[in-house]
Enzyme design. Structure first.
Site, PDB file in Angstrom:
ATOM      1  N   GLU A 109      25.408  36.574  35.027  1.00 36.98           N
ATOM      2  CA  GLU A 109      25.289  37.909  35.616  1.00 36.98           C
ATOM      3  C   GLU A 109      25.594  37.897  37.110  1.00 36.98           C
ATOM      4  O   GLU A 109      25.308  36.932  37.805  1.00 36.98           O
ATOM      5  CB  GLU A 109      23.862  38.423  35.413  1.00 36.98           C
ATOM      6  CG  GLU A 109      23.590  38.818  33.976  1.00 36.98           C
ATOM      7  CD  GLU A 109      22.112  38.820  33.638  1.00 36.98           C
ATOM      8  OE1 GLU A 109      21.290  38.366  34.467  1.00 36.98           O
ATOM      9  OE2 GLU A 109      21.786  39.276  32.528  1.00 36.98           O
ATOM     10  N   VAL A 110      26.155  39.029  37.566  1.00 36.61           N
ATOM     11  CA  VAL A 110      26.365  39.234  39.000  1.00 36.61           C
ATOM     12  C   VAL A 110      25.405  40.345  39.422  1.00 36.61           C
ATOM     13  O   VAL A 110      25.396  41.419  38.810  1.00 36.61           O
ATOM     14  CB  VAL A 110      27.825  39.611  39.314  1.00 36.61           C
ATOM     15  CG1 VAL A 110      28.023  39.824  40.804  1.00 36.61           C
ATOM     16  CG2 VAL A 110      28.789  38.547  38.790  1.00 36.61           C
ATOM     17  N   PHE A 161      32.083  35.440  34.490  1.00 40.18           N
ATOM     18  CA  PHE A 161      32.412  34.412  33.505  1.00 40.18           C
ATOM     19  C   PHE A 161      31.245  33.440  33.296  1.00 40.18           C
ATOM     20  O   PHE A 161      30.961  33.017  32.183  1.00 40.18           O
ATOM     21  CB  PHE A 161      33.669  33.647  33.943  1.00 40.18           C
ATOM     22  CG  PHE A 161      34.079  32.589  32.979  1.00 40.18           C
ATOM     23  CD1 PHE A 161      34.646  32.918  31.761  1.00 40.18           C
ATOM     24  CD2 PHE A 161      33.887  31.247  33.283  1.00 40.18           C
ATOM     25  CE1 PHE A 161      35.014  31.943  30.857  1.00 40.18           C
ATOM     26  CE2 PHE A 161      34.248  30.252  32.379  1.00 40.18           C
ATOM     27  CZ  PHE A 161      34.812  30.605  31.173  1.00 40.18           C
ATOM     28  N   LEU A 200      25.085  44.050  38.594  1.00 37.68           N
ATOM     29  CA  LEU A 200      26.337  44.779  38.868  1.00 37.68           C
ATOM     30  C   LEU A 200      27.304  44.652  37.702  1.00 37.68           C
ATOM     31  O   LEU A 200      28.057  45.563  37.396  1.00 37.68           O
ATOM     32  CB  LEU A 200      27.037  44.150  40.075  1.00 37.68           C
ATOM     33  CG  LEU A 200      26.670  44.587  41.474  1.00 37.68           C
ATOM     34  CD1 LEU A 200      27.418  43.708  42.465  1.00 37.68           C
ATOM     35  CD2 LEU A 200      27.027  46.050  41.686  1.00 37.68           C
ATOM     36  N   ASP A 202      45.713  34.271  39.798  1.00 38.34           N
ATOM     37  CA  ASP A 202      45.114  35.332  38.978  1.00 38.34           C
ATOM     38  C   ASP A 202      45.127  36.654  39.739  1.00 38.34           C
ATOM     39  O   ASP A 202      44.097  37.327  39.849  1.00 38.34           O
ATOM     40  CB  ASP A 202      43.700  34.914  38.570  1.00 38.34           C
ATOM     41  CG  ASP A 202      43.205  35.653  37.327  1.00 38.34           C
ATOM     42  OD1 ASP A 202      43.987  36.428  36.744  1.00 38.34           O
ATOM     43  OD2 ASP A 202      42.030  35.461  36.958  1.00 38.34           O
ATOM     44  N   ASP A 234      38.019  36.661  43.422  1.00 31.58           N
ATOM     45  CA  ASP A 234      38.139  35.843  42.240  1.00 31.58           C
ATOM     46  C   ASP A 234      39.043  34.640  42.433  1.00 31.58           C
ATOM     47  O   ASP A 234      40.179  34.596  41.959  1.00 31.58           O
ATOM     48  CB  ASP A 234      38.599  36.681  41.038  1.00 31.58           C
ATOM     49  CG  ASP A 234      37.923  36.170  39.783  1.00 31.58           C
ATOM     50  OD1 ASP A 234      37.760  34.951  39.682  1.00 31.58           O
ATOM     51  OD2 ASP A 234      37.538  36.979  38.926  1.00 31.58           O
ATOM     52  N   ARG A 260      42.080  43.786  38.609  1.00 28.05           N
ATOM     53  CA  ARG A 260      40.681  43.481  38.241  1.00 28.05           C
ATOM     54  C   ARG A 260      40.050  42.489  39.215  1.00 28.05           C
ATOM     55  O   ARG A 260      38.829  42.368  39.272  1.00 28.05           O
ATOM     56  CB  ARG A 260      40.612  42.933  36.801  1.00 28.05           C
ATOM     57  CG  ARG A 260      41.339  41.643  36.614  1.00 28.05           C
ATOM     58  CD  ARG A 260      41.232  41.017  35.224  1.00 28.05           C
ATOM     59  NE  ARG A 260      42.115  39.859  35.161  1.00 28.05           N
ATOM     60  CZ  ARG A 260      43.408  39.914  34.834  1.00 28.05           C
ATOM     61  NH1 ARG A 260      43.937  41.054  34.474  1.00 28.05           N
ATOM     62  NH2 ARG A 260      44.165  38.836  34.870  1.00 28.05           N
ATOM     63  N   ASN A 261      40.889  41.770  39.977  1.00 27.39           N
ATOM     64  CA  ASN A 261      40.389  40.764  40.923  1.00 27.39           C
ATOM     65  C   ASN A 261      40.475  41.200  42.374  1.00 27.39           C
ATOM     66  O   ASN A 261      40.407  40.387  43.287  1.00 27.39           O
ATOM     67  CB  ASN A 261      41.128  39.442  40.716  1.00 27.39           C
ATOM     68  CG  ASN A 261      40.776  38.824  39.375  1.00 27.39           C
ATOM     69  OD1 ASN A 261      39.661  39.021  38.873  1.00 27.39           O
ATOM     70  ND2 ASN A 261      41.706  38.107  38.775  1.00 27.39           N
TER      71      ASN A 261
HETATM   72  P1  ADP Z   1      33.803  36.122  37.328  1.00 21.59           P
HETATM   73  O1  ADP Z   1      35.013  35.970  38.190  1.00 21.59           O
HETATM   74  O2  ADP Z   1      32.831  35.005  37.473  1.00 21.59           O
HETATM   75  O3  ADP Z   1      34.133  36.434  35.908  1.00 21.59           O
HETATM   76  P2  ADP Z   1      33.632  38.685  38.502  1.00 21.59           P
HETATM   77  O4  ADP Z   1      34.143  38.367  39.850  1.00 21.59           O
HETATM   78  O5  ADP Z   1      34.555  39.305  37.519  1.00 21.59           O
HETATM   79  O6  ADP Z   1      33.010  37.393  37.881  1.00 21.59           O
HETATM   80  O7  ADP Z   1      32.343  39.607  38.686  1.00 21.59           O
HETATM   81  C1  ADP Z   1      31.683  40.270  37.631  1.00 21.59           C
HETATM   82  C2  ADP Z   1      31.390  41.697  38.042  1.00 21.59           C
HETATM   83  O8  ADP Z   1      30.701  41.758  39.293  1.00 21.59           O
HETATM   84  C3  ADP Z   1      32.641  42.540  38.203  1.00 21.59           C
HETATM   85  O9  ADP Z   1      32.436  43.764  37.540  1.00 21.59           O
HETATM   86  C4  ADP Z   1      32.781  42.769  39.682  1.00 21.59           C
HETATM   87  O10 ADP Z   1      33.228  44.073  39.922  1.00 21.59           O
HETATM   88  C5  ADP Z   1      31.378  42.592  40.225  1.00 21.59           C
HETATM   89  N1  ADP Z   1      31.466  41.943  41.552  1.00 21.59           N
HETATM   90  C6  ADP Z   1      31.770  40.638  41.781  1.00 21.59           C
HETATM   91  N2  ADP Z   1      31.774  40.371  43.097  1.00 21.59           N
HETATM   92  C7  ADP Z   1      31.488  41.529  43.737  1.00 21.59           C
HETATM   93  C8  ADP Z   1      31.362  41.920  45.127  1.00 21.59           C
HETATM   94  N3  ADP Z   1      31.525  41.025  46.107  1.00 21.59           N
HETATM   95  N4  ADP Z   1      31.065  43.202  45.409  1.00 21.59           N
HETATM   96  C9  ADP Z   1      30.906  44.100  44.401  1.00 21.59           C
HETATM   97  N5  ADP Z   1      31.023  43.815  43.098  1.00 21.59           N
HETATM   98  C10 ADP Z   1      31.304  42.548  42.750  1.00 21.59           C
END
Ligand code: ADP
Length: 284
Positions: A30-31, A27, A23, A140, A158, A144-145
């Site tokens: 990969e998600v 940080f 997706l 935060d 987040d 974006r969160n």
């Molecule tokens: P981190 O906080 O560890 O940096 P993120 O929360 O920013 O990670 O997630 C990275 C990506 O995955 C983002 O583009 C976010 O949109 C996507 N993502 C994270 N959690 C979800 C979720 N529950 N459903 C859909 N997309 C998600």
């Protein structure tokens, strides 16, 4: 109390999770998108956060976000499904198909009515009022969160920077990976974070909602922001932001933290504005 039970409840087996496409990049790693099969046989679409670093201290930091989320239960907060604590560690969350609110605002800008934008703000505000009641600071708050579950439902996510605030009633941040342009003056100057500094950030997040996710203070360098704030400058009213919403924002941006409204107060005010706006849109 119940700490152990709580983590047991969220421990899931890797066999119950099918990993799908990537997706995005988080940080820690990969998600992925995926499917979780619950003990009752229900299939749930999930987002799976992975951690590319296997060292104990990084894994602990990675899992700390899930540790905080385990205790949260709110209709407008990202829901934790479970955690796989053996290598490779995974955090499994409910999937929100529409992705980040920031991107969604850009993609859908001509489709979104003012009442829908206010609704998102009400929902984020209610999530924050819930955290305020638990003495938790998010630190935060930004579009974006926030994730979009459906066109009329957003979820605050987040919790990577979130903390429970201790008896001293504030969290003194040690890390400097901080979102300066969203931060209250006392957070920039003294790294002081409280529910009142979250209120300031929420105001900036509302500003983003009404600015098609433009970066706040994009016209300034990070180092200039505090100088401007100290001299009384604030973010301007976005063109489509209703004046009564902007008037609340200016109160969120009071220099003195104690004079900012609480989240529960803001949620009531925003909800009133939402209902009025909805009536007006019906009439036109
Ligand atoms: P981190 O906080 O560890 O940096 P993120 O929360 O920013 O990670 O997630 C990275 C990506 O995955 C983002 O583009 C976010 O949109 C996507 N993502 C994270 N959690 C979800 C979720 N529950 N459903 C859909 N997309 C998600």
């Amino acid at each position: 109390e119940g700490g152990a039970d709580c983590s047991e409840k969220h421990k899931i087996s890797r066999d119950s999770v099918v990993l799908g496409r990537i997706l995005g990049e988080g940080f820690f790693g990969e998600v992925h998108k995926g499917v979780y099969k619950s003990p009752t046989g229900e299939r749930i679409n999930v987002a799976i956060k992975t951690c590319k670093d296997f060292s104990a201290d990084v894994k602990e930091k990675f899992l700390s976000e899930a540790g905080l989320m385990k205790n949260l239960d709110h209709p407008h907060i990202v829901r934790l499904i479970g955690v796989i604590e053996v290598d490779p560690v995974w955090i499994v969350m409910e999937l929100y198909e529409h992705g980040e609110l920031g991107n969604y605002l850009v993609e859908q800008q001509y489709m979104l009515t003012n009442s829908t934008l206010i609704l998102y703000c009400v929902q984020i505000c209610k999530a924050l009022a819930y955290l305020e009641g638990l003495s938790m600071v998010h630190r935060d708050i930004a579009v974006r969160n926030v994730l979009v579950a459906s066109p009329d439902c957003v979820k605050l996510g987040d919790f990577g920077l979130s903390r429970y605030i201790d008896e001293q009633e504030y969290y003194k941040a040690s890390v400097s990976r901080l979102p300066i342009k969203w931060m209250a003056p006392e957070s920039i100057n003294f790294r002081r974070f409280t529910s009142a500094s979250d209120v300031w950030m929420f105001g900036v997040c509302v500003w983003e909602v009404f600015s098609q996710a433009q970066q706040p203070f994009f016209w300034l360098e990070n180092g200039q922001v505090i100088i401007q704030l100290e001299s009384g400058v604030r973010l301007p009213k976005p063109q489509h932001c209703p004046p009564n919403v902007y008037s609340l924002l200016t109160r969120c941006w009071a220099y003195e933290p104690a004079t900012r409204p609480s989240f529960s107060h803001l949620a009531c005010s925003l909800n009133d504005i939402y209902r009025t706006e909805l009536e007006q849109e019906k009439d036109t």
